[in-house]
Design a protein around this motif. Structure first.
Motif, mmCIF file in Angstrom:
data_model
loop_
_atom_site.group_PDB
_atom_site.id
_atom_site.type_symbol
_atom_site.label_atom_id
_atom_site.label_comp_id
_atom_site.label_asym_id
_atom_site.label_seq_id
_atom_site.Cartn_x
_atom_site.Cartn_y
_atom_site.Cartn_z
ATOM 1 N N HIS A 12 -1.139 -12.256 4.626
ATOM 2 C CA HIS A 12 -0.422 -11.120 4.050
ATOM 3 C C HIS A 12 -0.779 -10.909 2.584
ATOM 4 C CE1 HIS A 12 2.591 -8.134 3.318
ATOM 5 N NE2 HIS A 12 2.959 -8.792 2.246
ATOM 6 N N SER A 42 9.643 -5.487 4.390
ATOM 7 C CA SER A 42 9.110 -4.454 5.278
ATOM 8 C C SER A 42 8.842 -5.010 6.678
ATOM 9 C CB SER A 42 7.820 -3.876 4.703
ATOM 10 O OG SER A 42 6.761 -4.809 4.854
ATOM 11 N N GLY A 44 6.071 -4.807 8.315
ATOM 12 C CA GLY A 44 4.778 -5.493 8.287
ATOM 13 C C GLY A 44 4.895 -6.897 7.714
ATOM 14 N N GLN A 45 5.701 -7.046 6.671
ATOM 15 C CA GLN A 45 5.912 -8.368 6.082
ATOM 16 C C GLN A 45 6.640 -9.278 7.072
ATOM 17 O OE1 GLN A 45 7.991 -6.836 2.684
ATOM 18 N NE2 GLN A 45 6.215 -7.063 1.335
ATOM 19 N N THR A 75 0.902 -4.584 15.282
ATOM 20 C CA THR A 75 1.429 -3.237 15.420
ATOM 21 C C THR A 75 1.993 -2.691 14.111
ATOM 22 O OG1 THR A 75 1.919 -3.619 17.735
ATOM 23 C CG2 THR A 75 3.068 -1.802 16.685
ATOM 24 N N PHE A 76 2.714 -3.505 13.370
ATOM 25 C CA PHE A 76 3.364 -3.046 12.142
ATOM 26 C C PHE A 76 2.648 -3.517 10.875
ATOM 27 C CE2 PHE A 76 6.710 -3.264 15.377
ATOM 28 C CZ PHE A 76 7.085 -1.933 15.373
ATOM 29 N N ILE A 77 1.444 -4.020 11.033
ATOM 30 C CA ILE A 77 0.692 -4.561 9.902
ATOM 31 C C ILE A 77 -0.400 -3.566 9.510
ATOM 32 C CG2 ILE A 77 -0.791 -6.463 9.143
ATOM 33 C CD1 ILE A 77 0.706 -8.287 11.066
ATOM 34 N N ASP A 78 -0.566 -3.343 8.210
ATOM 35 C CA ASP A 78 -1.599 -2.405 7.764
ATOM 36 C C ASP A 78 -2.993 -2.965 8.049
ATOM 37 O OD1 ASP A 78 -2.530 -3.998 5.481
ATOM 38 O OD2 ASP A 78 -0.664 -3.424 4.509
ATOM 39 N N ASP A 79 -3.988 -2.099 7.928
ATOM 40 C CA ASP A 79 -5.363 -2.469 8.285
ATOM 41 C C ASP A 79 -5.879 -3.663 7.490
ATOM 42 O OD1 ASP A 79 -5.350 -0.412 10.109
ATOM 43 O OD2 ASP A 79 -6.588 0.937 8.901
ATOM 44 N N PHE A 80 -5.616 -3.685 6.201
ATOM 45 C CA PHE A 80 -6.099 -4.784 5.358
ATOM 46 C C PHE A 80 -5.528 -6.122 5.819
ATOM 47 C CE2 PHE A 80 -5.716 -7.546 1.603
ATOM 48 C CZ PHE A 80 -7.060 -7.669 1.289
ATOM 49 N N ASN A 81 -4.229 -6.154 6.095
ATOM 50 C CA ASN A 81 -3.601 -7.397 6.532
ATOM 51 C C ASN A 81 -3.992 -7.755 7.961
ATOM 52 O OD1 ASN A 81 -2.133 -8.364 4.223
ATOM 53 N ND2 ASN A 81 -0.898 -6.534 4.420
ATOM 54 N N ASN A 106 -4.430 -0.614 20.844
ATOM 55 C CA ASN A 106 -5.069 0.094 19.743
ATOM 56 C C ASN A 106 -6.592 -0.033 19.882
ATOM 57 O OD1 ASN A 106 -6.275 0.640 17.197
ATOM 58 N ND2 ASN A 106 -4.333 0.234 16.165
#
Length: 131
Positions: A12, A42, A44-45, A75-81, A106
């Protein structure tokens, strides 16, 4: 807790949380000495934290199977993470001789996953499931 923190910091970013503690039977994350409950971070976190706990617990199994099953963990994590998670997962399965089953709907992430794990050559299997 140290292992959970290490995994969380690896998968993260940004590294805004400086500490993770288990206090009064609850997890707390600290950012600049300010305490945050899991419900205050969040989605994602939370997903990255849950993955960190899951992998840490899996490592503790003495007689467990060498198989880990993931069902769309990003699913809830951005592309970078998500990239950071895949890099960690590659390292993890090779270092600890684990087999993973990874399901995702995805297509973009599926393609990225394939690229990250193609080094496994014949040990990499891909299945397409349709309704």
């Amino acid at each position: 807790m140290k292992e959970i923190k290490d995994i969380f910091k690896t998968i993260h970013a940004p590294h805004e949380f400086t500490d993770l503690k288990f206090e009064n039977k609850r997890l707390a994350l600290y950012k600049n000495d300010v305490k945050h409950s899991v419900s205050q971070i969040s989605t994602g976190q939370r997903a990255a934290l849950a993955i960190s706990i899951f992998i840490s617990l899996n490592r503790k199994l003495k007689n467990g199977p060498n198989v880990i099953i993931f069902d769309d963990p990003v699913t809830f994590i951005d592309d970078f993470n998500a990239l950071s998670f895949l890099d960690f997962l590659r390292y993890f399965i090779v270092k600890e001789n684990k087999q993973i089953f990874f399901a995702t709907a995805n297509k973009k992430f599926s393609t990225l996953f394939k690229k990250k794990f193609e080094f496994l050559q014949n040990d990499y299997k891909e299945f397409y499931l349709e309704r």
